[in-house]
Enzyme design. Structure first.
Site, PDB file in Angstrom:
ATOM      1  N   TYR A  97       2.690  34.766  77.376  1.00  0.00           N
ATOM      2  CA  TYR A  97       1.902  35.834  78.193  1.00  0.00           C
ATOM      3  C   TYR A  97       2.579  37.176  78.126  1.00  0.00           C
ATOM      4  CZ  TYR A  97      -0.459  37.324  82.431  1.00  0.00           C
ATOM      5  OH  TYR A  97      -1.538  37.951  83.087  1.00  0.00           O
ATOM      6  N   HIS A 112     -10.975  41.068  75.894  1.00  0.00           N
ATOM      7  CA  HIS A 112      -9.828  42.067  76.350  1.00  0.00           C
ATOM      8  C   HIS A 112      -8.605  41.777  75.204  1.00  0.00           C
ATOM      9  CE1 HIS A 112      -6.802  43.737  79.076  1.00  0.00           C
ATOM     10  NE2 HIS A 112      -5.974  43.038  78.758  1.00  0.00           N
TER      11      HIS A 112
END
Lengths: 301, 351
Positions: free
Chosen positions: B295, B204
């Site tokens: 993140y 991903h």
């Protein structure tokens, strides 16, 4: 006279609790019970002169008169079985797992409400850290929705916590409602592997309805932090609490504002180093409850 | 006359393409998907031959919260709309243990979701055992999903991936959640994991270093047989690997994606772009996320906190990187912003 007690479960929580019970004048630790004689917890217990049987709950069944109260620091699944056995033996259980068989106790909020209960539940580390903040807000205003986020260092989360993570979130969310006074509660837990390990962090958000006295909310939060810090010295605000403007589409309805409380818990460093404030807040709260039960026993017997 | 390939015999595919427009893309629209948007996106992707379509709040089931942003529409309604709109595609949901519980998994299973992606920070695989086992008990495909995998070495990742496999994961994914990996770093991780696992591997990718498509192709070349994309790259941070670009590159390289590239282009252009509040570009903040290894979904939260407290978004992101926060710690954005604002005030007070 001190109340004779035992700890069952020789992991992080149980071992930390052992050190705290050593300092208690009202509780007399008789035995630290585990299932692995070679475990670090039982080894330390032996070194400090406590009985350290490795046959689990069986030891209590064989010695039912030796203790009046057992602190259970095993895991939620195991406590379900222990709860039944201890109840049959007439021994009070202070449950430090998220099993939540008995009423939940948060010392700064409802310490004296369940002193006669055969089983009381200490919720979770995050629940101990955050429920008082929700209670602080709900004594000032209606709280349609409250949420907590707890981040603990990976090193301080033992296998019990890791296998029981759903129980953590469920039990903590219920505590925000039942004891914190929120109409709807939600709990989130995060593990952080950073080195050096981070101190335990907790963040509490409460939705504030229209017309809330924001200054009263902030003052109530600050005052409650001081109450918790009386028994968990490393419990503190990381930043002053803040009111943020929304609107926020919470599950309890749209609210115009929220209060954000950013907390940090530094441990006493009894067993694990000071980063593990999540152990301290559980064990320190459990000692409070144990001592309150002991004092109550003295009065009533 | 030939029948449409999707409805006839199974297409030969070199890998499986999972589209996460309705999950990771949800970050980019602050979780404001409507039933109508979900229906149109699923119809488009399904018709183009996408095999698995993932839907949930950006932070997975149960992610609707103060911390991650409240969804406009109850996610169970959105999941049901996706299940209804799909004719051949399987519907997947992402779940982060610690945010959602197995109760949420059971709920979406009842609605018709057949793939469970259980996502966890890449060093904490052992908190997924309960969830992977229950997904299997419910008859779902279970995909273990290791987030922020740039922070671990290939060998460390393999240890965690093997845990997921031991719990019953049918596929293991590594996610470059911060868009922080170079192509060589992806190759090294994929090669080690493909060599050491019995189950298929997936990757991903994110776009923060402008490498999402290149990294996905490199992952394929090293043996990854599942790749993620989102339509128009809609997603956290600088965005995801754009599904339609990945499909186009595959066509040109002779890798059989099994999807209709031109139909995916139409979905991106006609359905997804019109609902995007901003185009997915690698701007300063987006690049900083990848550069500092932060993140991706922190991006918009940091922007809002920067505006609210009058501090620099870039400084917030860099401080979060220095603190080594992990996915899910969005509360630390407020913490950092309040602290920066206080320091500013103190500095002004002393001059």
């Amino acid at each position: 006279m001190a109340l004779p007690v035992a700890i069952i479960g020789s992991g992080n929580i149980g071992t930390d609790l052992m050190y705290k019970l050593e300092r208690s004048e009202h509780l007399d630790l008789v035995a630290m019970i585990g299932i692995d004689a070679a475990s670090d917890g039982l080894t330390r217990a032996r070194e400090r002169g406590y009985l350290a049987p490795a046959n689990g709950i069986e030891w209590v069944q064989q010695n039912p008169a030796a203790v009046r109260l057992v602190f259970d620091a095993t895991s939620a699944y195991v406590h379900v079985r222990h709860a039944k056995i201890l109840a049959e033996l007439g021994i009070t259980a202070v449950d430090l797992t998220p099993a939540a068989r008995g009423p939940k106790v948060i010392p700064s909020v409802n310490l004296r409400e369940h002193l006669d209960a055969p089983n009381v539940n200490m919720v979770t580390c995050g629940g101990q850290a955050t429920t008082p903040m929700v209670a602080a807000v709900s004594r000032v205003t209606r709280v349609p929705y409250a949420e907590m986020v707890s981040t603990v260092s990976s090193k301080s989360a033992g296998p019990g916590t890791r296998q029981n993570i759903d129980e953590f979130t469920r039990t903590t969310a219920r505590a925000l409602e039942e004891i914190g006074g929120a109409e709807i509660g939600k709990a989130i837990i995060i593990l952080n592997p950073a080195e050096p390990p981070i101190l335990m962090r907790n963040t509490v958000y409460c939705g504030l309805p229209e017309g809330t006295d924001h200054d009263a909310v902030l003052a109530s939060v600050v005052s409650m932090v001081a109450d918790v810090a009386k028994y968990v010295p490393g419990y503190r605000l990381k930043q002053p609490p803040v009111i943020e403007e929304g609107p926020y589409n919470t599950p309890g309805g749209v609210v115009p504002h929220r209060v954000v409380v950013l907390l940090e818990v530094e441990g006493a460093g009894d067993y694990l180093p000071t980063y593990a404030g999540n152990l301290d807040i559980m064990t320190a709260a459990a000692v409070q409850v144990g001592e309150a039960i002991a004092a109550h026993h003295e009065v009533t017997t | 006359m030939t029948a449409p390939s999707i409805d006839a015999t199974p297409v030969k595919r070199d890998f499986r393409l999972i589209d996460s427009t309705l999950r990771d893309g949800s970050h980019a629209i602050s979780h404001q998907y409507t039933v109508d948007q979900v229906t149109r996106i699923v119809r488009g992707l399904d018709a183009a031959g996408i095999q698995v379509i993932e839907i949930a709040h950006g932070d997975g089931l149960g992610g609707s919260s103060f911390n991650y942003g409240f969804s406009a529409v109850d996610e169970m309604e959105l999941v049901a709309a996706a299940v209804d709109a799909a004719t051949q595609a399987q519907i997947a949901c992402l779940l982060l243990p610690g945010i959602a519980t197995v109760d949420d998994l059971k709920r979406v299973r009842d609605i018709g979701v057949s793939v469970a992606r259980i996502a966890v920070h890449c060093t904490e695989a052992d908190i997924t055992e309960q969830h992977i086992r229950i997904a299997k008990d419910l008859g779902m495909e279970a995909i273990g999903f290791l987030m922020m995998s740039h922070v671990s070495t290939p060998d460390e990742l393999l240890v965690q991936a093997k845990l997921l496999q031991s719990y019953g994961a049918d596929t293991v994914y590594i996610a470059d959640s911060a868009g922080a990996m170079t192509t060589n770093e992806v190759r090294a991780r994929v090669a080690t994991l493909v060599g050491g696992l019995d189950v298929p591997l997936g990757v991903h990718a994110h776009q923060n270093l402008s490498l999402a498509v290149a990294n996905s192709i490199a992952a394929y070349e090293e043996g990854a047989r599942n790749l993620d994309g989102t339509s128009a790259g809609l997603g956290a941070g600088a965005g995801n690997c754009p599904t339609e670009i990945l499909a186009a590159v595959c066509d040109k390289q002779g890798i059989v994606s099994g999807v209709d590239t031109l139909m995916l282009l139409d979905v991106a252009e006609d359905v997804v772009r019109p609902i995007m509040p901003r185009q997915q570009v690698v701007d300063r903040a987006g690049l900083l996320l990848g550069y500092a290894g932060v993140y991706g979904s922190f991006l918009l939260h940091a922007q809002r906190a920067a505006e609210r407290y009058g501090v620099s978004q870039a400084k917030i992101l860099l401080e979060l990187g220095a603190r080594k926060v992990v996915g899910g710690q969005e509360d630390m954005i407020i913490d950092v912003a309040v602290e920066l604002a206080r320091k500013h005030a103190e500095a002004e007070g002393t001059t």
